[in-house]
Design an enzyme around this catalytic site. Structure first.
Site, short mmCIF file in Angstrom:
data_model
loop_
_atom_site.label_atom_id
_atom_site.label_comp_id
_atom_site.label_asym_id
_atom_site.label_seq_id
_atom_site.Cartn_x
_atom_site.Cartn_y
_atom_site.Cartn_z
N PRO A 145 15.35 -7.33 12.00
CA PRO A 145 16.39 -6.82 11.10
C PRO A 145 15.81 -6.16 9.86
O PRO A 145 14.72 -6.53 9.41
CB PRO A 145 17.17 -8.08 10.71
N ASP A 146 16.52 -5.16 9.35
CA ASP A 146 16.09 -4.53 8.09
C ASP A 146 16.62 -5.37 6.93
O ASP A 146 17.10 -6.50 7.13
CB ASP A 146 16.51 -3.06 8.02
N PHE A 147 16.55 -4.86 5.72
CA PHE A 147 17.09 -5.58 4.56
C PHE A 147 18.59 -5.37 4.42
O PHE A 147 19.34 -6.30 4.28
CB PHE A 147 16.44 -5.04 3.27
N ARG A 148 18.99 -4.09 4.40
CA ARG A 148 20.27 -3.77 3.80
C ARG A 148 21.38 -3.35 4.75
O ARG A 148 22.47 -3.03 4.28
CB ARG A 148 20.06 -2.65 2.75
N ASN A 219 6.81 -1.31 5.84
CA ASN A 219 6.98 -2.45 6.74
C ASN A 219 5.80 -3.40 6.69
O ASN A 219 4.66 -3.00 6.45
CB ASN A 219 7.23 -1.96 8.17
N ASP A 221 5.49 -5.67 9.32
CA ASP A 221 5.48 -6.28 10.65
C ASP A 221 4.24 -5.95 11.47
O ASP A 221 4.05 -6.50 12.56
CB ASP A 221 6.76 -5.89 11.41
N HIS A 238 3.51 -2.06 1.24
CA HIS A 238 3.99 -3.37 0.79
C HIS A 238 3.19 -4.51 1.43
O HIS A 238 3.69 -5.62 1.58
CB HIS A 238 5.48 -3.51 1.08
N CYS A 249 -4.47 -16.82 -8.33
CA CYS A 249 -5.82 -16.38 -8.68
C CYS A 249 -6.38 -15.41 -7.65
O CYS A 249 -7.48 -14.90 -7.83
CB CYS A 249 -6.77 -17.57 -8.85
N CYS A 270 -4.54 -23.11 -2.37
CA CYS A 270 -5.80 -22.44 -2.71
C CYS A 270 -6.91 -23.48 -2.94
O CYS A 270 -6.71 -24.46 -3.66
CB CYS A 270 -5.57 -21.62 -3.98
N CYS A 273 -7.82 -22.99 -7.00
CA CYS A 273 -6.97 -23.43 -8.12
C CYS A 273 -5.80 -24.30 -7.67
O CYS A 273 -4.97 -24.69 -8.49
CB CYS A 273 -6.45 -22.24 -8.91
N GLY A 309 14.16 5.79 8.51
CA GLY A 309 14.60 4.39 8.49
C GLY A 309 14.35 3.66 7.19
O GLY A 309 13.92 2.51 7.21
N THR A 310 14.63 4.29 6.09
CA THR A 310 14.50 3.60 4.80
C THR A 310 15.67 3.94 3.89
O THR A 310 16.19 5.05 3.93
CB THR A 310 13.17 3.95 4.10
N ASN A 334 17.79 9.06 9.54
CA ASN A 334 18.33 7.77 9.09
C ASN A 334 19.80 7.70 9.48
O ASN A 334 20.40 8.70 9.88
CB ASN A 334 18.19 7.65 7.56
N ARG A 335 20.35 6.51 9.32
CA ARG A 335 21.77 6.38 9.62
C ARG A 335 22.62 6.98 8.50
O ARG A 335 23.71 7.48 8.73
CB ARG A 335 22.11 4.89 9.79
P1 CNA Z 1 16.32 -1.21 4.01
O1 CNA Z 1 16.67 -1.14 2.59
O2 CNA Z 1 16.89 -2.32 4.80
O3 CNA Z 1 16.74 0.18 4.64
C1 CNA Z 1 16.67 0.43 6.01
C2 CNA Z 1 17.33 1.78 6.28
O4 CNA Z 1 17.15 2.08 7.63
C3 CNA Z 1 18.82 1.79 5.98
O5 CNA Z 1 19.18 3.00 5.33
C4 CNA Z 1 19.46 1.73 7.37
O6 CNA Z 1 20.69 2.39 7.44
C5 CNA Z 1 18.41 2.43 8.19
N1 CNA Z 1 18.39 1.99 9.58
C6 CNA Z 1 18.16 0.75 10.05
N2 CNA Z 1 18.19 0.76 11.39
C7 CNA Z 1 18.45 2.03 11.77
C8 CNA Z 1 18.62 2.68 13.02
N3 CNA Z 1 18.50 2.03 14.18
N4 CNA Z 1 18.88 4.01 13.03
C9 CNA Z 1 18.99 4.69 11.88
N5 CNA Z 1 18.84 4.15 10.65
C10 CNA Z 1 18.58 2.83 10.61
O7 CNA Z 1 14.74 -1.24 4.23
P2 CNA Z 1 13.63 -0.38 3.49
O8 CNA Z 1 12.52 -0.27 4.46
O9 CNA Z 1 14.16 0.85 2.89
O10 CNA Z 1 13.24 -1.35 2.31
C11 CNA Z 1 11.94 -1.64 2.03
C12 CNA Z 1 11.62 -3.11 2.20
C13 CNA Z 1 12.12 -3.65 3.49
C14 CNA Z 1 10.16 -3.30 2.24
O11 CNA Z 1 9.73 -4.02 1.15
C15 CNA Z 1 9.86 -4.08 3.54
O12 CNA Z 1 8.85 -5.01 3.38
C16 CNA Z 1 11.14 -4.71 3.88
N6 CNA Z 1 11.38 -5.09 5.27
C17 CNA Z 1 10.47 -4.84 6.24
C18 CNA Z 1 10.73 -5.21 7.54
C19 CNA Z 1 9.69 -4.93 8.60
O13 CNA Z 1 8.51 -4.98 8.31
N7 CNA Z 1 10.13 -4.62 9.83
C20 CNA Z 1 11.94 -5.84 7.87
C21 CNA Z 1 12.85 -6.09 6.83
C22 CNA Z 1 12.56 -5.72 5.55
#
Ligand code: CNA
Length: 380
Positions: A145-148, A219, A221, A238, A249, A270, A273, A309-310, A334-335
């Site tokens: 899953p993503d964040f938002r 990401n 992952d 990140h 430390c 650690c 420390c 995808g961000t 992106n979506r």
């Molecule tokens: P976010 O803020 O969750 O944004 C993700 C974006 O991708 C959103 O605009 C979504 O609409 C879009 N999206 C997700 N899935 C799809 C899809 N199938 N098709 C089209 N668009 C899609 O995440 P960001 O990456 O912008 O935020 C950065 C954070 C998220 C970083 O600090 C990461 O470490 C952190 N993160 C990473 C992972 C991972 O490593 N896979 C997972 C969750 C969060």
């Protein structure tokens, strides 16, 4: 020696040489800009571009620094400390996750035939230094899953972690007091149970074709590496789970041992420390890895920027997309429209393809005539 949160703590003395070359040390007595003296060329900073440097700051210094950034609008790509774009942390604490991440722009039809235009430029040989800027959306088809994303994103499913606001789980000061919420989440994020998907292999194909200047990913992952994108083509801005260290430390700690401890609900500590060890994933309030500063060389060189995808909500990463030359085409896959693509009219040379990312990338590959090769790559 145990070090209390709130002290400005430099690395142990065996790292003294690196500490002296610090580029992001924060003190309260200097101006915001002076506190971030980013060298124009990372090679000039007196250290290798891949060395990691992080500094801890006091709670009040962090608040002061963030409010300064918000007031002066200086939260740009060259800043080395991770924060949420344009957010006052105090307001963020008081908001619900929905208030924090409003999606003001529904999906629009793609202006100017985004994919076709960008593909035409690639086929004409006009793009030989392609930069890809990626986020969690490239890994959602792998089941992470993503964040938002409302409903499925991590921020919408935080109840079980018992935290006061979603970002607390990635807040370094919160972690200092209570690492359990992050460790619970880390158990599901640790690399190992997920596979790279078509999007990762599309990026690898860009490299295979000799077109990829660099992939900048947020990401954690590890799927970019797993699909075979070489280390020198990848900036994990990140951090990642591949290494671990003390959060106070910075003494390195064996990553595998940290993983075993976390997976067994133990807290790795650690040996220097006795503070809590964490995987080297960058939290809010922490500095980005030194390799991130390759952007000062890369972005002026780019001839195509692909953003995938961000939500472009996390600084300083989000501002990177504004640092390519003004005549360089930028393609958003992106979506939703995000960042500078939310503004109307779009900049000349800005293209969007809104919708499911995996579908868009497949169509992009088709137009480029790469579909067969990508399938072959995935099979091999
Ligand atoms: P976010 O803020 O969750 O944004 C993700 C974006 O991708 C959103 O605009 C979504 O609409 C879009 N999206 C997700 N899935 C799809 C899809 N199938 N098709 C089209 N668009 C899609 O995440 P960001 O990456 O912008 O935020 C950065 C954070 C998220 C970083 O600090 C990461 O470490 C952190 N993160 C990473 C992972 C991972 O490593 N896979 C997972 C969750 C969060």
């Amino acid at each position: 020696m145990k070090v209390g949160v709130g002290m400005n703590r430099s690395r142990p003395s065996r790292d003294k040489k690196v500490s002296q070359a610090s580029i992001t040390r924060i003190t309260r007595s200097t101006s915001s800009r002076a506190r971030h003296p980013i060298p124009a060329d990372p090679q000039d900073s007196g250290q290798g571009p891949y060395g990691k440097q992080r500094r801890k700051q006091t709670d009040s210094a962090l608040a002061q620094d963030l409010s300064l950034m918000i007031v002066s609008g200086q939260d740009t790509a060259s800043k080395g400390k991770m924060s949420q774009a344009g957010r006052n942390p105090v307001q963020a604490c008081q908001s619900t996750s929905d208030q924090i991440f409003p999606y003001s722009f529904p999906a629009k039809s793609s202006p100017r035939g985004g994919l076709a235009s960008a593909a035409r430029l690639v086929k004409l040989g006009r793009c030989k230094n392609v930069l890809v800027v990626a986020g969690a959306g490239i890994s959602t088809p792998s089941g992470i899953p993503d964040f938002r994303t409302p409903g499925t994103g991590l921020y919408a499913n935080m109840e079980k972690y018992n935290i006061p606001y979603p970002e607390a789980i990635f807040n370094i000061d919160y972690f200092s007091n209570d690492p359990q919420p992050f460790f619970s989440l880390a158990k599901s994020l640790y690399p190992g149970s997920h596979r790279p998907n078509y999007i990762h292999y599309f990026i690898r194909m860009l490299h295979h074709k000799g077109l990829l200047l660099r992939l900048y990913t947020q990401n954690i992952d590890g799927l970019e590496k797993l699909c075979g994108i070489p280390d020198d083509k990848l900036v994990e801005a990140h951090g990642s789970f591949a290494t671990a260290s003390c959060h106070l430390c910075y003494t390195p700690y064996p990553a595998e041992e940290a993983k075993v401890a976390i997976m067994n609900d133990n807290i790795p500590t650690c040996s220097f420390c006795a503070a809590t060890v964490k995987p080297d994933v960058v939290f809010f309030g922490e500095d980005l890895p030194q390799k991130y500063f390759l952007h000062t060389e890369d972005f002026p060189k780019a001839d195509l920027l692909i953003i995938m995808g961000t939500s472009l909500k996390i600084e300083p990463f989000a501002s990177l997309v504004n640092t390519v030359r003004s005549n360089v085409p930028r393609l958003l896959l992106n979506r939703h429209a995000v960042g500078p693509f939310e503004r109307v009219p779009l900049r000349r040379g800005d293209y969007m393809e809104l919708g499911d990312l995996a579908d868009s990338v497949r169509r992009f590959a088709e137009v480029l005539g790469w579909s067969g090769e990508i399938k072959e790559l995935m099979r091999s």
